[in-house]
Design a protein around this motif. Structure first.
Motif, short mmCIF file in Angstrom:
data_model
loop_
_atom_site.label_atom_id
_atom_site.label_comp_id
_atom_site.label_asym_id
_atom_site.label_seq_id
_atom_site.Cartn_x
_atom_site.Cartn_y
_atom_site.Cartn_z
N ALA A 1 110.89 30.93 40.45
CA ALA A 1 109.59 30.31 40.23
C ALA A 1 108.65 31.26 39.51
CB ALA A 1 108.97 29.89 41.56
N ARG A 2 107.89 30.69 38.59
CA ARG A 2 107.00 31.53 37.81
C ARG A 2 105.72 31.81 38.59
NH1 ARG A 2 106.24 29.76 31.66
NH2 ARG A 2 108.37 30.41 31.23
N LEU A 3 105.24 30.79 39.29
CA LEU A 3 104.03 30.97 40.10
C LEU A 3 104.43 31.29 41.53
CD1 LEU A 3 101.86 27.99 38.88
CD2 LEU A 3 101.46 30.40 38.47
N LEU A 4 103.73 32.23 42.12
CA LEU A 4 104.04 32.62 43.50
C LEU A 4 103.83 31.45 44.46
CD1 LEU A 4 102.59 36.19 43.82
CD2 LEU A 4 104.94 35.50 44.05
N ARG A 5 102.83 30.63 44.16
CA ARG A 5 102.55 29.49 45.04
C ARG A 5 103.74 28.53 45.10
NH1 ARG A 5 97.10 27.67 46.51
NH2 ARG A 5 96.70 29.70 45.67
N ASN A 6 104.36 28.28 43.94
CA ASN A 6 105.54 27.42 43.90
C ASN A 6 106.68 28.03 44.70
OD1 ASN A 6 104.00 25.96 42.24
ND2 ASN A 6 105.27 26.16 40.43
N ALA A 7 106.83 29.33 44.59
CA ALA A 7 107.91 30.00 45.33
C ALA A 7 107.72 29.81 46.82
CB ALA A 7 107.93 31.48 44.97
N ILE A 8 106.45 29.88 47.27
CA ILE A 8 106.17 29.71 48.70
C ILE A 8 106.54 28.31 49.15
CG2 ILE A 8 104.31 29.62 50.38
CD1 ILE A 8 102.93 31.80 48.70
N ILE A 9 106.20 27.31 48.34
CA ILE A 9 106.52 25.93 48.72
C ILE A 9 108.03 25.73 48.75
CG2 ILE A 9 106.18 23.51 48.12
CD1 ILE A 9 103.68 24.98 49.09
N HIS A 10 108.74 26.33 47.80
CA HIS A 10 110.20 26.20 47.81
C HIS A 10 110.79 26.84 49.05
CE1 HIS A 10 110.06 25.71 43.20
NE2 HIS A 10 110.14 24.55 43.79
N LEU A 11 110.24 27.96 49.46
CA LEU A 11 110.73 28.60 50.69
C LEU A 11 110.48 27.72 51.91
CD1 LEU A 11 109.86 32.38 50.46
CD2 LEU A 11 112.09 31.31 50.47
N ALA A 12 109.33 27.03 51.92
CA ALA A 12 109.03 26.15 53.04
C ALA A 12 110.03 25.00 53.11
CB ALA A 12 107.60 25.61 52.91
N VAL B 1 105.10 31.20 58.55
CA VAL B 1 105.36 32.11 57.43
C VAL B 1 104.75 31.57 56.14
CG1 VAL B 1 107.19 33.05 56.00
CG2 VAL B 1 107.39 33.14 58.45
N THR B 2 104.81 30.23 55.96
CA THR B 2 104.20 29.65 54.76
C THR B 2 102.71 29.89 54.74
OG1 THR B 2 105.88 27.94 54.81
CG2 THR B 2 103.97 27.54 53.46
N LEU B 3 102.06 29.66 55.89
CA LEU B 3 100.61 29.88 55.93
C LEU B 3 100.29 31.35 55.75
CD1 LEU B 3 99.52 27.39 58.70
CD2 LEU B 3 98.78 27.43 56.35
N LEU B 4 101.13 32.22 56.31
CA LEU B 4 100.88 33.66 56.17
C LEU B 4 100.98 34.08 54.71
CD1 LEU B 4 100.32 36.14 57.88
CD2 LEU B 4 102.75 36.53 58.02
N TYR B 5 102.00 33.54 54.01
CA TYR B 5 102.14 33.84 52.58
C TYR B 5 100.95 33.32 51.79
CZ TYR B 5 106.97 35.49 52.76
OH TYR B 5 108.10 36.20 52.99
N LEU B 6 100.50 32.11 52.16
CA LEU B 6 99.36 31.54 51.43
C LEU B 6 98.12 32.39 51.65
CD1 LEU B 6 99.78 27.71 51.98
CD2 LEU B 6 99.99 28.96 49.87
N ALA B 7 97.94 32.88 52.89
CA ALA B 7 96.79 33.74 53.16
C ALA B 7 96.91 35.05 52.39
CB ALA B 7 96.68 34.02 54.66
#
Lengths: 139, 195
Positions: free
Chosen positions: B23-34, B64-70
């Motif tokens: 993923a190019r954007l970190l936010r997308n990577a976080i959603i994929h991990l979720a 973990v998703t919320l922690l990454y988003l924070a």
């Protein structure tokens, strides 16, 4: 510019988390209270309660939570987790009243849930506002 | 049939893991991990481990998703503003190239590279006083006669670290630090205090 980068990219996130917030609270307590006969329990419910702290930080990043107070509550619950089994199990009170088993398990689930939730929550708040520096972290 | 469903879930998990890496954007990577975590929870439920499934769903896709988003919320781009020198205000590319070759700029860029912070260097169109009042710059550089003066916020944690590093490297860096008090409203101050 600084403020734009903080707020503009997360309005959808803020709204979605704001809507989900009460349901997450309800679900966390449901998992804690039903932990003794359905999947789940203190740790899982506590994890949901801790994620509430992070969600609140994402929606509203203002440091008005007294993390020292949360820390104290967490310590009290931690000592209760040690003291309650000591008092009930090793003194043989629980063996005399077998139908108290369910209430004992629910009590332990609540204690563990609040302890885990507040502990992780305080850790996250310290990470968010103090970057882990400053005061040392201990139980 | 059941095996096929399990295999399909495992394959989808692999796909989402690869998507998270690519993923190019970190936010997308976080959603994929979720999503990966939810699929893992579903798989645990299928192989009759509901306790583990709920733990995976809560920790993996919730906490973990919320922690990454924070954490992502805290991660931001540091902006270094370059004010043109007082004698000749020519903010052109040759001047920038000259500045980039200086020892001080190399030190600063190395500092940000090691810590994996994102850095952007921009020209400041305003005069120095206005630029100092502007909140958008984390560090403002101005070339003096002999060396470069860096103006930093009084409370900025990372800039303090940078100043200490430059001082440790010795006096040859040609970089001098000046501190200024930034008058910001209360709400902003809290949010940027730990940077």
């Amino acid at each position: 510019m600084k403020n734009e980068t903080i707020t503009a990219d997360s309005i959808i996130l803020q709204l979605a988390i704001g809507l989900l917030f009460p349901f997450m609270l309800l679900f966390g307590f449901y998992i804690i209270l039903n932990g003794h006969y359905t999947p789940g329990g203190g740790f899982q419910g506590g994890g949901i309660l801790a994620s509430l702290f992070i969600a609140r930080y994402i929606i509203f990043p203002v440091e008005d939570t007294d993390s020292e107070m949360l820390h104290t509550i967490q310590r009290i619950f931690l000592s209760a987790i040690l003291l309650v089994p000591l008092c009930l199990l090793f003194t043989g009170v629980l063996a005399q009243y077998p139908n108290m088993q369910k209430h004992y398990l629910t009590l332990m689930d609540i204690l563990i849930g609040v302890q885990v939730g507040f502990g992780l929550g305080v850790a996250v708040l310290r990470f968010a506002f103090f970057q882990g520096s400053g005061q040392t972290w201990h139980l | 049939m059941n095996d096929m469903i399990d295999s399909a879930i495992l394959l989808t998990m692999c796909i989402f893991a690869l998507l998270a890496i690519q993923a190019r954007l970190l936010r997308n990577a976080i959603i994929h991990l979720a999503v990966l975590s939810v699929l893992a929870a579903f798989l645990y439920m299928r192989i009759a481990a509901p306790e583990l499934a709920i733990a995976e769903a809560v920790i993996g896709s919730g906490l973990v998703t919320l922690l990454y988003l924070a954490a992502l919320k805290r991660n931001r781009v540091y902006t270094i503003g370059v004010v043109g020198d007082q004698n000749a205000r020519h903010l052109a590319d040759p001047y920038m190239h000259h500045l980039m070759r200086t020892h001080a700029l190399r030190e600063i860029r190395e500092f940000f590279l090691i810590r994996e912070y994102q850095l952007q260097i921009v020209f400041v169109p305003e005069a120095l006083d206005e630029a100092l009042r502007n909140d958008a710059y984390d560090l403002i550089l101005q070339e003096d006669d002999s060396d470069i003066v860096a103006y930093t916020d009084d409370e900025s944690y990372i800039m303090m670290e940078l100043e200490m590093l430059i001082q440790m490297r010795g006096a040859h860096s040609g970089l001098r630090f000046e501190r200024y008090q930034q008058a910001t409203p209360e709400m902003e101050r809290i949010d940027t205090a730990g940077i």
